[in-house]
Enzyme design. Structure first.
Site, PDB file in Angstrom:
ATOM      1  CE  LYS A   1     -50.357 -12.688 -15.210  1.00  0.00           C
ATOM      2  NZ  LYS A   1     -51.184 -11.564 -15.671  1.00  0.00           N
TER       3      LYS A   1
ATOM      4  NE  ARG B   1     -47.670  -8.571 -10.914  1.00  0.00           N
ATOM      5  CZ  ARG B   1     -48.724  -9.346 -10.870  1.00  0.00           C
ATOM      6  NH1 ARG B   1     -48.600 -10.649 -10.964  1.00  0.00           N
ATOM      7  NH2 ARG B   1     -49.905  -8.819 -10.759  1.00  0.00           N
TER       8      ARG B   1
ATOM      9  NE  ARG C   1     -60.521 -10.694 -13.166  1.00  0.00           N
ATOM     10  CZ  ARG C   1     -59.199 -10.721 -13.131  1.00  0.00           C
ATOM     11  NH1 ARG C   1     -58.552 -11.811 -13.497  1.00  0.00           N
ATOM     12  NH2 ARG C   1     -58.515  -9.674 -12.737  1.00  0.00           N
TER      13      ARG C   1
ATOM     14  NE  ARG D   1     -58.253  -9.944  -9.200  1.00  0.00           N
ATOM     15  CZ  ARG D   1     -57.183 -10.310  -9.891  1.00  0.00           C
ATOM     16  NH1 ARG D   1     -57.111 -11.520 -10.401  1.00  0.00           N
ATOM     17  NH2 ARG D   1     -56.196  -9.464 -10.070  1.00  0.00           N
TER      18      ARG D   1
ATOM     19  NE  ARG E   1     -54.770  -5.537 -11.569  1.00  0.00           N
ATOM     20  CZ  ARG E   1     -55.922  -6.122 -11.916  1.00  0.00           C
ATOM     21  NH1 ARG E   1     -57.072  -5.470 -11.731  1.00  0.00           N
ATOM     22  NH2 ARG E   1     -55.924  -7.313 -12.446  1.00  0.00           N
TER      23      ARG E   1
HETATM   24  P1  AP5 Z   1     -57.275 -14.187 -16.339  1.00  0.00           P
HETATM   25  O1  AP5 Z   1     -56.952 -15.552 -16.792  1.00  0.00           O
HETATM   26  O2  AP5 Z   1     -57.788 -14.002 -14.971  1.00  0.00           O
HETATM   27  O3  AP5 Z   1     -56.026 -13.220 -16.610  1.00  0.00           O
HETATM   28  P2  AP5 Z   1     -54.720 -12.969 -15.743  1.00  0.00           P
HETATM   29  O4  AP5 Z   1     -53.625 -12.713 -16.717  1.00  0.00           O
HETATM   30  O5  AP5 Z   1     -54.541 -14.053 -14.747  1.00  0.00           O
HETATM   31  O6  AP5 Z   1     -55.150 -11.602 -15.069  1.00  0.00           O
HETATM   32  P3  AP5 Z   1     -55.011 -11.087 -13.558  1.00  0.00           P
HETATM   33  O7  AP5 Z   1     -55.927  -9.916 -13.441  1.00  0.00           O
HETATM   34  O8  AP5 Z   1     -55.132 -12.199 -12.595  1.00  0.00           O
HETATM   35  O9  AP5 Z   1     -53.554 -10.570 -13.583  1.00  0.00           O
HETATM   36  P4  AP5 Z   1     -52.850  -9.670 -12.598  1.00  0.00           P
HETATM   37  O10 AP5 Z   1     -51.452  -9.860 -13.019  1.00  0.00           O
HETATM   38  O11 AP5 Z   1     -53.314  -8.267 -12.580  1.00  0.00           O
HETATM   39  O12 AP5 Z   1     -53.296 -10.185 -11.157  1.00  0.00           O
HETATM   40  P5  AP5 Z   1     -52.616 -11.078 -10.050  1.00  0.00           P
HETATM   41  O13 AP5 Z   1     -53.654 -11.885  -9.440  1.00  0.00           O
HETATM   42  O14 AP5 Z   1     -51.410 -11.757 -10.594  1.00  0.00           O
HETATM   43  O15 AP5 Z   1     -58.292 -13.559 -17.391  1.00  0.00           O
HETATM   44  C1  AP5 Z   1     -58.882 -12.293 -17.189  1.00  0.00           C
HETATM   45  C2  AP5 Z   1     -60.315 -12.282 -17.720  1.00  0.00           C
HETATM   46  O16 AP5 Z   1     -60.294 -12.439 -19.143  1.00  0.00           O
HETATM   47  C3  AP5 Z   1     -61.184 -13.429 -17.197  1.00  0.00           C
HETATM   48  O17 AP5 Z   1     -62.481 -12.975 -17.032  1.00  0.00           O
HETATM   49  C4  AP5 Z   1     -61.085 -14.495 -18.296  1.00  0.00           C
HETATM   50  O18 AP5 Z   1     -62.209 -15.309 -18.349  1.00  0.00           O
HETATM   51  C5  AP5 Z   1     -60.965 -13.623 -19.544  1.00  0.00           C
HETATM   52  N1  AP5 Z   1     -60.163 -14.232 -20.607  1.00  0.00           N
HETATM   53  C6  AP5 Z   1     -59.014 -14.952 -20.448  1.00  0.00           C
HETATM   54  N2  AP5 Z   1     -58.522 -15.335 -21.645  1.00  0.00           N
HETATM   55  C7  AP5 Z   1     -59.365 -14.832 -22.588  1.00  0.00           C
HETATM   56  C8  AP5 Z   1     -59.385 -14.895 -24.025  1.00  0.00           C
HETATM   57  N3  AP5 Z   1     -58.446 -15.548 -24.726  1.00  0.00           N
HETATM   58  N4  AP5 Z   1     -60.389 -14.252 -24.660  1.00  0.00           N
HETATM   59  C9  AP5 Z   1     -61.358 -13.588 -23.960  1.00  0.00           C
HETATM   60  N5  AP5 Z   1     -61.404 -13.517 -22.606  1.00  0.00           N
HETATM   61  C10 AP5 Z   1     -60.409 -14.130 -21.917  1.00  0.00           C
HETATM   62  O19 AP5 Z   1     -52.126  -9.988  -9.023  1.00  0.00           O
HETATM   63  C11 AP5 Z   1     -53.026  -9.247  -8.249  1.00  0.00           C
HETATM   64  C12 AP5 Z   1     -52.264  -8.370  -7.261  1.00  0.00           C
HETATM   65  O20 AP5 Z   1     -51.532  -9.201  -6.341  1.00  0.00           O
HETATM   66  C13 AP5 Z   1     -51.203  -7.458  -7.867  1.00  0.00           C
HETATM   67  O21 AP5 Z   1     -51.748  -6.246  -8.330  1.00  0.00           O
HETATM   68  C14 AP5 Z   1     -50.254  -7.270  -6.684  1.00  0.00           C
HETATM   69  O22 AP5 Z   1     -50.790  -6.373  -5.768  1.00  0.00           O
HETATM   70  C15 AP5 Z   1     -50.257  -8.644  -6.043  1.00  0.00           C
HETATM   71  N6  AP5 Z   1     -49.219  -9.525  -6.596  1.00  0.00           N
HETATM   72  C16 AP5 Z   1     -49.399 -10.701  -7.274  1.00  0.00           C
HETATM   73  N7  AP5 Z   1     -48.220 -11.242  -7.616  1.00  0.00           N
HETATM   74  C17 AP5 Z   1     -47.255 -10.393  -7.150  1.00  0.00           C
HETATM   75  C18 AP5 Z   1     -45.836 -10.407  -7.199  1.00  0.00           C
HETATM   76  N8  AP5 Z   1     -45.146 -11.388  -7.813  1.00  0.00           N
HETATM   77  N9  AP5 Z   1     -45.175  -9.378  -6.621  1.00  0.00           N
HETATM   78  C19 AP5 Z   1     -45.834  -8.381  -5.990  1.00  0.00           C
HETATM   79  N10 AP5 Z   1     -47.177  -8.301  -5.907  1.00  0.00           N
HETATM   80  C20 AP5 Z   1     -47.888  -9.316  -6.484  1.00  0.00           C
HETATM   81 MG    MG Z   2     -54.503 -14.126 -12.654  1.00  0.00          MG
END
Ligand code: AP5
Ligand code: MG
Length: 187
Positions: A13, A88, A127, A133, A144
């Site tokens: 994402k 979410r 990652r 992270r 997660r």
């Molecule tokens: P990346 O692009 O970082 O993937 P992502 O979908 O953004 O993954 P996240 O880990 O950021 O998602 P998340 O939902 O767990 O975390 P968030 O920050 O939202 O890609 C991942 C890896 O894969 C990278 O190394 C990239 O290079 C690689 N990659 C990408 N595409 C690829 C491909 N096509 N092929 C191969 N490799 C690839 O949330 C974190 C925390 O914040 C949550 O757990 C929660 O505690 C809190 N939080 C955030 N939003 C909310 C909300 N709305 N409500 C409540 N709590 C929240």
């Molecule tokens: Mg992300």
């Protein structure tokens, strides 16, 4: 462009939203990035959020909704945005609908990036090494994924029932996923 990007942790994402936002002069609104910045600043919001994030739990809805509301109300420059990591859970999705009705701004795409659990685990392990992270440990990644299944998949269903959902295959190269997403911009 006013998009919601949905998908499990590690589905890409953030990677795709960043690129799409740059190409279309939209704001990349990632709740995860905003929260990590608050944690790094040591703000009150950050201090509250940190304990949830470290465990892979969702941060309380009131914190998140306030964060998004203020950014959407600021108008976000040109009113173009990509929501990444929000909504979410069902309540966040309903609150977002209310906000958008208030500010009279419709969403034009809700896109699910599909990736299997095995691929998620592989990517996030990579990652963890590259970026360190705090929540990319095996236990927290597994949790997660559970949280995604229990709380975020109902959001996917919510948009699917409304006939709003479009799906993209996330297990392709970054460039190929991007190209599939670009096609949806003009479709
Ligand atoms: P990346 O692009 O970082 O993937 P992502 O979908 O953004 O993954 P996240 O880990 O950021 O998602 P998340 O939902 O767990 O975390 P968030 O920050 O939202 O890609 C991942 C890896 O894969 C990278 O190394 C990239 O290079 C690689 N990659 C990408 N595409 C690829 C491909 N096509 N092929 C191969 N490799 C690839 O949330 C974190 C925390 O914040 C949550 O757990 C929660 O505690 C809190 N939080 C955030 N939003 C909310 C909300 N709305 N409500 C409540 N709590 C929240
Ligand atoms: Mg992300």
């Amino acid at each position: 462009m006013r998009w919601i990007l949905l998908g499990p942790p590690g589905s890409g994402k953030g990677t795709q939203a960043k690129r799409l936002a740059a190409a279309h002069s939209a704001n990349h609104l990632s709740t995860g990035d905003i929260l990590r910045a608050e944690v790094a600043k040591g703000s009150e919001v950050g201090a509250e959020a940190k304990q949830f994030m470290e465990r892979g739990e969702l941060v309380p809805d009131n914190v998140i909704i306030r964060m998004i509301r203020s950014r959407l109300q600021e108008g976000n420059g040109n009113g173009q945005f990509i929501l990444d990591g929000f909504p979410r859970n069902r309540l966040q999705a309903e609150e977002l609908d209310k906000m958008l009705t208030e500010i009279k701004v419709p969403i034009d795409r809700v896109v699910l990036v599909k990736v299997s659990d095995d691929e998620v685990k592989k990517r996030l392990a990579g990652r963890a090494v590259a970026e360190g992270r705090a929540d990319d440990t095996a236990d927290v990644i597994a949790h997660r994924l559970d949280v995604y299944r229990e709380q975020t998949e109902p959001v996917v269903a919510y948009y699917r029932e409304k006939g709003r959902l479009v799906e993209v295959e996330g297990e392709q190269s970054i460039d190929q996923v991007y190209s599939d997403l670009e096609k949806l911009v003009t479709a």
